[in-house]
Enzyme design. Structure first.
Site, PDB file in Angstrom:
ATOM      1  N   LYS A  90      36.630  37.514  31.168  1.00  0.00           N
ATOM      2  CA  LYS A  90      36.888  36.582  32.304  1.00  0.00           C
ATOM      3  C   LYS A  90      37.537  35.168  31.546  1.00  0.00           C
ATOM      4  O   LYS A  90      37.987  34.668  32.649  1.00  0.00           O
ATOM      5  CB  LYS A  90      36.099  36.774  33.539  1.00  0.00           C
ATOM      6  N   ASP A  91      36.223  34.438  30.979  1.00  0.00           N
ATOM      7  CA  ASP A  91      36.919  32.889  30.566  1.00  0.00           C
ATOM      8  C   ASP A  91      38.162  33.397  29.184  1.00  0.00           C
ATOM      9  O   ASP A  91      38.229  32.323  29.096  1.00  0.00           O
ATOM     10  CB  ASP A  91      35.695  32.382  29.939  1.00  0.00           C
ATOM     11  N   ARG A 145      39.180  32.495  43.484  1.00  0.00           N
ATOM     12  CA  ARG A 145      39.174  33.517  44.313  1.00  0.00           C
ATOM     13  C   ARG A 145      38.539  34.090  45.236  1.00  0.00           C
ATOM     14  O   ARG A 145      38.564  34.520  46.832  1.00  0.00           O
ATOM     15  CB  ARG A 145      39.087  34.398  42.838  1.00  0.00           C
ATOM     16  N   ARG A 146      36.815  34.017  45.181  1.00  0.00           N
ATOM     17  CA  ARG A 146      36.109  34.494  46.019  1.00  0.00           C
ATOM     18  C   ARG A 146      36.457  33.418  47.083  1.00  0.00           C
ATOM     19  O   ARG A 146      36.130  34.433  48.273  1.00  0.00           O
ATOM     20  CB  ARG A 146      34.554  33.537  44.980  1.00  0.00           C
ATOM     21  N   ARG A 167      29.286  24.377  41.726  1.00  0.00           N
ATOM     22  CA  ARG A 167      29.428  23.978  39.907  1.00  0.00           C
ATOM     23  C   ARG A 167      27.326  24.402  39.571  1.00  0.00           C
ATOM     24  O   ARG A 167      26.519  24.323  40.224  1.00  0.00           O
ATOM     25  CB  ARG A 167      30.159  22.901  39.119  1.00  0.00           C
ATOM     26  N   ARG A 173      22.807  27.272  40.987  1.00  0.00           N
ATOM     27  CA  ARG A 173      23.233  28.191  42.420  1.00  0.00           C
ATOM     28  C   ARG A 173      22.267  28.195  43.039  1.00  0.00           C
ATOM     29  O   ARG A 173      22.649  28.154  44.422  1.00  0.00           O
ATOM     30  CB  ARG A 173      24.335  29.048  41.629  1.00  0.00           C
ATOM     31  N   CYS A 260      42.569  31.027  35.638  1.00  0.00           N
ATOM     32  CA  CYS A 260      40.858  31.874  35.435  1.00  0.00           C
ATOM     33  C   CYS A 260      40.476  31.005  36.582  1.00  0.00           C
ATOM     34  O   CYS A 260      39.421  31.059  37.112  1.00  0.00           O
ATOM     35  CB  CYS A 260      39.690  31.870  34.308  1.00  0.00           C
TER      36      CYS A 260
END
Length: 334
Positions: A90-91, A145-146, A167, A173, A260
């Site tokens: 995805k990166d 997106r989330r 981040r 996190r 992305c």
């Protein structure tokens, strides 16, 4: 024995695998290294490389997102400092780099996003409990997106929810939750599984609620096009259904000209026999507007399969653009 001296064969030189320094990247690269050694008999040495995305403290949406975790690894490949690299797929930017080959896309892990919440509560339970306390549930994520899909979910139910931009690595996190600064964070299930931390997941977020990022849960193994022997050896790790599915997702992303860090989601899933279903979402981070569309197409797993999948992605992206996706995304990342 004939009395002739035995000649010892020199051990095969170690292959140099470039990887980011994060715990997740090291875990993913270690998995690939062990498999490459098993298949080729060659030892594999991990070469840790720091990327711009690892050192910058800015939000991914501000630094562009696309390629920030990849460029330094690609430079190392082209300069001959490493033999191959492992990325979270995805990166990867959607444009194909000159001189590099996507040698393999191994079988995908769980594609879903995961909620890690205080007391192990589900999203519904968390929102309900904190509404009773007179405040919104504070959920951290670094992904527009989330944010878009969480906020759209909350708006549709009249639920109190606040998304907080964060981040950091997985420990950082999750630490926001255990330290009481946030009520929950959203992370990729695949990453937590690869780190052996799946038990900390409070709830898997079904794609009906949250479609993942294009390529989420998949790895990309990259080497130079000049090293045809290594390219062929690494190709044994390729999983054709995964490669074709992510090709459709990334074609949608490329057609939208979104990086992305844009609020774009896509998931391709295989139905019966050879039918691929592609779901795409474009929204704005506050969840006020969310476009969701699907497309289906028969795809035969032959040498044209990726081309067929990309055509499906391009077609769905065109429909999303006709419905106003560009306005929702704001300035489209090129």
């Amino acid at each position: 024995m004939n009395g002739q001296p035995l000649t010892e064969q020199a051990p095969a030189a170690a292959l140099r695998l470039g990887t980011r320094r994060s715990a997740l990247a090291m875990a993913q690269s270690g998995m690939v290294a062990r498999e490459v050694t098993r298949l080729t008999g060659r030892p594999v040495e991990l070469v840790e490389i720091t990327t711009y995305g690892d050192t910058s403290r800015e939000a991914l949406a501000q630094i562009g997102g696309t390629g920030v975790f990849v460029s330094a690894l690609r430079d190392a490949l082209l300069e001959g400092r490493i033999d191959f690299a492992v990325h979270s797929l995805k990166d990867l930017p959607t444009a194909a780099p000159e001189g590099l080959a996507l040698a393999a896309v191994p079988e995908r892990e769980d594609v879903r996003d995961a909620l890690v919440a205080a007391e192990g509560l589900t999203l519904d339970e968390l929102v309900e409990k904190l509404a009773g306390a007179g405040r919104p549930a504070r959920i951290g994520t670094g992904s527009p997106r989330r944010m878009a899909q969480l906020n759209a979910w909350a708006r549709a139910r009249g639920a109190q929810l606040e998304t907080v931009a964060i981040r950091g690595n997985v420990d950082t996190r999750i630490g926001y939750v255990t330290g009481g600064e946030l009520d929950a964070v959203v992370l990729a299930t695949a990453g937590l599984n690869r780190l052996g931390r799946g038990a900390e997941i409070s709830q898997h977020l079904d794609p009906e609620l949250m479609i993942p990022a294009p390529g989420q849960g998949a790895l990309a193994i990259e080497c130079t096009t000049a090293d045809t022997e290594l390219t062929a050896a690494l190709a044994v790790l390729d999983h054709a259904p995964t490669r074709v599915a992510v090709a459709a997702e990334r074609a949608l992303l490329a057609t939208l000209e979104a990086g992305c860090s844009a609020p774009v989601a896509a998931l391709a899933t295989w139905g019966r026999e050879t039918e691929l279903q592609l779901d795409g979402v474009v929204g704005d981070p506050d969840g006020a507007a969310l476009l969701k569309m699907s497309a289906n197409g028969p795809i035969v797993l032959d040498e044209t399969a990726e081309q067929q999948a990309r055509a499906l992605g391009h077609a769905l992206a065109a429909r999303l653009l006709d419905a106003g996706a560009a306005t929702l995304m704001g300035e489209r990342a090129r």
